[in-house]
Design an enzyme around this catalytic site. Structure first.
Site, short mmCIF file in Angstrom:
data_model
loop_
_atom_site.label_atom_id
_atom_site.label_comp_id
_atom_site.label_asym_id
_atom_site.label_seq_id
_atom_site.Cartn_x
_atom_site.Cartn_y
_atom_site.Cartn_z
N GLU A 1 -3.24 1.99 -15.17
CA GLU A 1 -2.58 2.67 -16.28
C GLU A 1 -2.83 1.96 -17.62
O GLU A 1 -2.93 2.61 -18.67
CB GLU A 1 -1.09 2.81 -15.98
CG GLU A 1 -0.84 3.77 -14.82
CD GLU A 1 0.60 3.84 -14.38
OE1 GLU A 1 1.18 4.93 -14.45
OE2 GLU A 1 1.16 2.80 -13.98
N GLU B 1 0.74 3.99 -6.00
CA GLU B 1 2.20 3.94 -5.98
C GLU B 1 2.80 4.77 -4.84
O GLU B 1 3.82 4.38 -4.25
CB GLU B 1 2.76 4.42 -7.33
CG GLU B 1 2.75 3.36 -8.43
CD GLU B 1 1.43 3.28 -9.16
OE1 GLU B 1 1.38 2.63 -10.22
OE2 GLU B 1 0.43 3.86 -8.67
#
Length: 254
Positions: A108, A128
């Protein structure tokens, strides 16, 4: 103890290195605050044109420090997000120089950058879901803008990584270098950008960032005051004079 983030200037470039190789450069509160301070310096300094973010020890970043998370540490800054850039990137361009893994929040962080130079053995992933979590630091918002929707969906739902070569083929990565060469490649790309007017570069980035969310007419209206600022700048006059006088321009960022 070594600093968790090392910042150095290379001419008009600010190089920011996450320096926690023993933790695969996972982001804790200290890293977030240090990166935020570095990009504030980047934006506030006229003779800096852009920044590079990289990681020490052959890994870009393994994401949020889960030990800190379990201990209740908040690794995001209000309004700015993870690493101080994932929700609100700086005004000036950022290049991610990726070696090894850019995983979870590390991916990210790379996605929050404007350009990515990656070593051929680099990997990008948002795993995740494998831990019952959600990639909430901008990954799910930026992946569909940077990759074909089906590829973004597969990456996010399976949690499986994308290689640098695949990421380059899909347009996520700008340049692929030999292993160990990501920072050198990013600096070479940076030099091609810093040859240009720094004020014009930052305004160009700002216009591009908003272009996909506006109609053409809305885009013209939004860019008009920015373009007026450029036309009235010392750099615009210097660029024109340098061209007429057949010499390299001397930029001031004003």
């Amino acid at each position: 103890m070594a600093d968790s983030v090392v910042v150095e200037r290379r001419d008009r470039v600010l190089v920011v290195s996450i320096n926690r190789p023993e933790a695969r450069n996972a982001v804790n509160r200290e890293v977030t605050e240090a990166i935020a301070a570095a990009v504030d310096e980047l934006d506030a300094t006229d003779d800096l044109s852009l920044g590079i973010i990289t990681g020490a020890g052959g890994t870009f970043c393994a994401g949020m420090d889960l030990k800190g998370f379990l201990a209740g540490e908040d690794v995001a800054l209000p309004g700015r997000g993870l690493a101080g850039i994932c929700r609100r990137p700086p005004v000036k361009p950022l290049i991610a120089a990726v070696e090894g893994w850019a995983l979870a929040g590390g991916c990210e962080i790379a996605l929050a950058c404007d350009l990515i130079v990656a070593a051929e053995d680099a990997r990008f992933g948002v795993p995740e879901v494998k831990r019952g979590l959600v990639a909430a630091a901008g990954g799910l918002l930026r992946l569909p803008r940077r990759l074909p929707r089906a590829i973004a969906m597969q990456l996010a739902l399976t949690g499986e990584p994308l290689t640098a070569v695949e990421a380059h083929r899909f347009g996520l990565v700008n340049e692929v270098t030999p292993a160990g060469g990501a920072l050198s490649g990013a600096l070479a790309l940076a030099r091609r950008i810093t040859a240009n007017g720094p004020l014009a570069v930052s305004v160009t980035k700002r216009i591009l960032d908003g272009a996909t969310d506006r109609t053409i007419e809305e885009g013209f209206a939004a860019q008009e005051p920015l373009v007026d600022r450029i036309l009235a700048s010392a750099d615009a006059r210097e660029g024109s004079l340098a061209f007429a006088e057949k010499r390299p321009p001397v930029w001031t960022g004003r």
